[in-house]
Design a protein around this motif. Structure first.
Motif, short mmCIF file in Angstrom:
data_model
loop_
_atom_site.label_atom_id
_atom_site.label_comp_id
_atom_site.label_asym_id
_atom_site.label_seq_id
_atom_site.Cartn_x
_atom_site.Cartn_y
_atom_site.Cartn_z
N PHE A 124 0.86 -1.04 -0.04
CA PHE A 124 0.11 0.16 0.01
C PHE A 124 0.96 1.18 -0.01
CE2 PHE A 124 -2.31 3.11 2.75
CZ PHE A 124 -3.19 3.76 1.71
N PHE A 125 0.85 1.94 -1.03
CA PHE A 125 1.36 3.28 -1.02
C PHE A 125 0.56 4.29 -0.47
CE2 PHE A 125 3.47 0.60 -4.36
CZ PHE A 125 4.54 0.81 -4.19
N ASP A 126 0.85 4.89 0.48
CA ASP A 126 0.30 5.89 1.33
C ASP A 126 1.11 7.23 0.80
OD1 ASP A 126 -1.42 7.00 3.10
OD2 ASP A 126 0.10 6.82 4.93
N SER A 162 -11.90 2.14 -2.28
CA SER A 162 -10.66 1.41 -2.32
C SER A 162 -9.98 1.48 -0.97
CB SER A 162 -9.60 2.07 -3.31
OG SER A 162 -9.88 2.01 -4.56
N LEU A 163 -10.19 2.38 -0.15
CA LEU A 163 -9.51 2.45 1.19
C LEU A 163 -10.10 1.40 2.05
CD1 LEU A 163 -8.71 6.23 2.47
CD2 LEU A 163 -7.10 4.33 1.58
N PRO A 164 -11.34 1.04 1.98
CA PRO A 164 -12.02 -0.18 2.69
C PRO A 164 -11.43 -1.50 2.18
CG PRO A 164 -13.71 1.26 2.20
CD PRO A 164 -12.52 1.73 1.27
N VAL A 165 -10.86 -1.71 1.15
CA VAL A 165 -10.04 -2.83 0.82
C VAL A 165 -8.71 -2.99 1.64
CG1 VAL A 165 -9.00 -4.36 -1.05
CG2 VAL A 165 -11.08 -2.98 -1.36
N VAL A 166 -8.21 -1.71 1.70
CA VAL A 166 -6.82 -1.75 2.23
C VAL A 166 -7.03 -2.08 3.90
CG1 VAL A 166 -4.87 -0.20 3.20
CG2 VAL A 166 -5.81 -0.12 0.84
N ASN A 174 -2.11 -8.14 6.71
CA ASN A 174 -1.64 -8.65 5.36
C ASN A 174 -1.14 -7.46 4.73
OD1 ASN A 174 -0.74 -10.99 4.14
ND2 ASN A 174 -2.58 -10.91 2.91
N VAL A 175 -1.13 -6.03 5.30
CA VAL A 175 -0.76 -4.95 4.61
C VAL A 175 0.83 -4.48 5.00
CG1 VAL A 175 -1.45 -2.39 4.31
CG2 VAL A 175 -3.16 -4.18 4.21
N ARG A 176 1.28 -3.92 3.80
CA ARG A 176 2.84 -3.50 4.04
C ARG A 176 2.66 -2.01 3.39
NH1 ARG A 176 2.18 -7.73 5.85
NH2 ARG A 176 3.31 -9.71 5.84
N LYS A 177 2.77 -1.14 4.25
CA LYS A 177 2.42 0.22 4.09
C LYS A 177 4.05 1.07 3.63
CE LYS A 177 0.94 3.38 6.98
NZ LYS A 177 0.03 4.27 7.86
#
Length: 217
Positions: A124-126, A162-166, A174-177
């Motif tokens: 995830f590209f924040d 899309s944010l709800p998917v993140v 399971n997210v790498r920000k």
């Protein structure tokens, strides 16, 4: 860490590794995906690029997709999943970066239920909206959706869908920000650290068959 379900191995005759790459429009996903391909041997599949190629083909689906993109809407999940499946089948690879997808919960559910694949992780590209807007308006790639009105529609869709998917994948750990505001090289150093620490836990790529004998539906 995400897994590939048994049904997936049975259907395709091999283990398939998928990393979802998410972030707002202009967050730098495409640039970093190119770096990942070069350094880690993944096949980069951009949902947006596949949709634009379908538009260029002049097909009936392409005409419908074009109208939806102009309005800042999200294309039906079944269409995008079909395009992704076809691209995966034709690539001959077992490791995929899927860029800009899933864009909403329906996308996610459709992809996982149809393919049987759960992602190894989500990259995830924040990036703040102001920075993404500046990048989009300055990149001058000739894309008809790079105008202020459509950009703001895309931001709205991203925030609402899309944010709800993140958040869903984040709840599973399971997210790498990634801090996407940094310079390109600095961002990739962070990306490399994530892949080096995560992918080494997965069985070596060479252990998997390299051909796809069973066609995707």
């Amino acid at each position: 860490m995400g897994t590939v379900v048994d049904a997936q191995n049975m259907k395709y005759g091999r283990k398939v590794i998928v990393v979802f790459v998410l972030g707002g429009p202009g967050s730098g996903k495409g640039t970093q995906c190119a770096n990942i391909v070069q350094h880690f041997g993944y096949t980069h599949l951009s949902a947006g690029d596949l949709l634009r190629a379908e538009i260029k083909s002049g097909s009936e689906n392409g005409t419908m997709i074009q109208s939806m993109i102009k309005e800042g809407k999200i294309v039906p999940s079944e269409i995008t999943v079909k395009l992704l499946q076809q691209a995966m089948q034709e690539s001959g690879n077992d490791k995929f970066l899927i860029d800009g997808f899933p864009r909403n919960e329906e996308n996610r559910e459709t992809f996982e239920s149809v393919t049987g694949i759960a992602p190894e992780f989500v990259l995830f590209f924040d990036c703040p909206e102001e920075e993404m807007e500046k990048r989009l308006l300055s990149r001058k790639q000739g894309r008809e959706d790079d105008n202020m009105e459509t950009i703001r529609k895309r931001f709205k869709v991203y925030m609402e869908s899309s944010l709800p998917v993140v958040e869903y994948y984040s709840s599973k750990g399971n997210v790498r920000k990634i801090d996407a505001v940094k310079q390109v090289d600095a961002v990739f150093e962070d990306v490399k650290a994530i892949f080096n620490s995560t992918i080494e836990k997965v069985a070596p790529y060479e252990d998997f068959p390299t051909s796809l004998n069973t066609k995707m539906p």
